[in-house]
Design a protein around this motif. Structure first.
Motif, PDB file in Angstrom:
ATOM      1  N   LYS A 173       0.676  -1.192   0.202  1.00 46.71           N
ATOM      2  CA  LYS A 173       0.061   0.373  -0.245  1.00 46.71           C
ATOM      3  C   LYS A 173       0.749   1.360  -0.256  1.00 46.71           C
ATOM      4  O   LYS A 173       1.628   1.416   0.716  1.00 46.71           O
ATOM      5  N   LYS A 220     -10.262   3.658  -7.013  1.00 47.66           N
ATOM      6  CA  LYS A 220     -10.636   2.529  -6.720  1.00 47.66           C
ATOM      7  C   LYS A 220      -9.561   1.889  -5.481  1.00 47.66           C
ATOM      8  O   LYS A 220     -10.043   1.389  -4.545  1.00 47.66           O
ATOM      9  N   GLU A 223     -10.958   3.102  -3.001  1.00 44.29           N
ATOM     10  CA  GLU A 223     -11.564   2.597  -1.710  1.00 44.29           C
ATOM     11  C   GLU A 223     -11.667   1.754  -1.081  1.00 44.29           C
ATOM     12  O   GLU A 223     -11.612   1.055  -0.037  1.00 44.29           O
ATOM     13  N   GLU A 224     -10.563   0.672  -1.714  1.00 45.46           N
ATOM     14  CA  GLU A 224      -9.192  -0.551  -1.550  1.00 45.46           C
ATOM     15  C   GLU A 224      -8.311  -0.169  -0.275  1.00 45.46           C
ATOM     16  O   GLU A 224      -8.754  -0.604   1.074  1.00 45.46           O
ATOM     17  N   LYS A 225      -8.305   1.066   0.264  1.00 42.16           N
ATOM     18  CA  LYS A 225      -7.370   2.089   1.692  1.00 42.16           C
ATOM     19  C   LYS A 225      -5.661   1.099   1.094  1.00 42.16           C
ATOM     20  O   LYS A 225      -5.436   0.745   1.793  1.00 42.16           O
ATOM     21  N   ARG A 226      -5.684   0.508  -0.470  1.00 41.10           N
ATOM     22  CA  ARG A 226      -4.105   0.626  -0.950  1.00 41.10           C
ATOM     23  C   ARG A 226      -3.722   1.603  -0.965  1.00 41.10           C
ATOM     24  O   ARG A 226      -2.559   1.651  -1.254  1.00 41.10           O
TER      25      ARG A 226
END
Length: 333
Positions: A173, A220, A223-226
């Protein structure tokens, strides 16, 4: 490389010519740029005149300027031969990184793919020696500091390294943070939820990300917290593992905030701290955590410090002159 340089006799020492021959006319067209704008940029920055005659370029000027411009033209042609393009920023980078002081082999070395950062949108390359050393240290050390004036690429290159490592799978991340400190203005209460309140402070980090990744992918990953973009205060209590972490505008972190942030570093992570000691927006009497960290962590294994000056500014050339003028004023005062 297929370029020959012939220096015909001249009538006087004040009018020196170097003739460069470029065998591939297609690459020569790319070297010159649309409406010869690359040549015009080299003329302006190096202080020479460049004439095009068939597949040759004639460089006219005093010896130092002529040698610099000739070396830059050779290095840019070598870049084109390697299959890469030449833009205005690349011309500026070639002029900064060696100019006429480097040999032909050293000029070609400036554009070796090893220093190229691969992002989803475009490759990124350091444009000054200080930037080159900075990027190398970010790959080699777990904690890196980039300290210097605005416009020197500290944050931009740090995010580019982070995206490169994320794409390669070296980290899972990307976490980008900065103190939510107003730059000399009281903005008052901002409308909206928490994200909408802090986003104006984080916009430079969004801008950098959008330069390297397609907008839909950025959204995206957010939103995925990556990918996380958050104020410094939100880092308390967390352990940041397998992540590439950047703290921007670190001169506006207090000593306690800086210690808190540095101790968030978890297994498999890299951390970069960037800041400009001349732009502290903390209340009078509050010590900058960046200055303290610089003093305390010098010599600690695994920590690197890279410094930038006005010579490393890669925004509009006027920005460098503005910074130099302010530095001169401060030196006198």
């Amino acid at each position: 490389m297929g370029i020959s340089a012939l220096t015909p006799p001249t009538k006087s020492e004040d009018m020196v010519e170097t003739v460069l021959e470029f065998p591939d006319n297609r690459l020569l067209i790319e070297l010159c740029g649309e409406f010869d704008r690359n040549l015009a940029q080299i003329e302006h920055q190096a202080g020479v005149h460049i004439l095009r005659r068939g597949n040759r370029l004639v460089v006219i000027g005093d010896k130092g300027a002529r040698d610099q411009a000739s070396a830059v033209l050779r290095s840019l042609y070598a870049r084109l031969e390697s299959g890469r393009s030449v833009a205005a920023g690349d011309v500026d980078g070639a002029l900064r990184m060696g100019g006429g002081l480097a040999t032909e082999s050293e000029q070609i070395e400036m554009f070796t793919p090893g220093m190229e950062l691969r992002t989803r949108k475009k490759p990124i390359e350091p444009r000054t020696e200080a930037q080159k050393a900075y990027v190398a240290n970010l790959f080699q050390n777990e904690l890196g500091f980039g300290i210097g004036p605005a416009g020197t690429g500290k944050t931009y290159l740090a995010v580019a390294v982070g995206v490169t490592m994320f794409i390669s799978g070296a980290v899972e991340k990307i976490i980008l943070s900065r103190p939510a400190v107003e730059a000399g203005e009281r903005l008052g209460f901002l409308p909206g939820d928490m994200k909408e309140k802090v986003d104006p402070y984080m916009q430079p980090l969004y801008d950098a990300l959008n330069d390297f990744l397609p907008a839909k992918q950025v959204q995206k990953l957010l939103e995925e917290k990556r990918i996380e973009i958050a104020p410094l205060a939100f880092m308390r209590g967390r352990t940041l593992s397998n992540a590439f972490v950047v703290l921007d505008e670190a001169q506006n972190a207090t000593t306690m905030q800086m210690k808190m942030f540095l101790t968030r570093l978890g297994e498999g992570s890299r951390m970069v701290i960037t800041g400009d000691r001349t732009q502290v927006d903390l209340p009078r009497g509050v010590t900058s955590g960046l200055s303290d960290a610089e003093r305390i962590l010098k010599g600690v294994r695994g920590v690197s410090f890279n410094y930038f000056t006005a010579k490393d500014v890669v925004r509009h050339p006027l920005v460098a002159r503005i910074i130099e003028a302010y530095e001169a004023e401060e030196a006198q005062g």
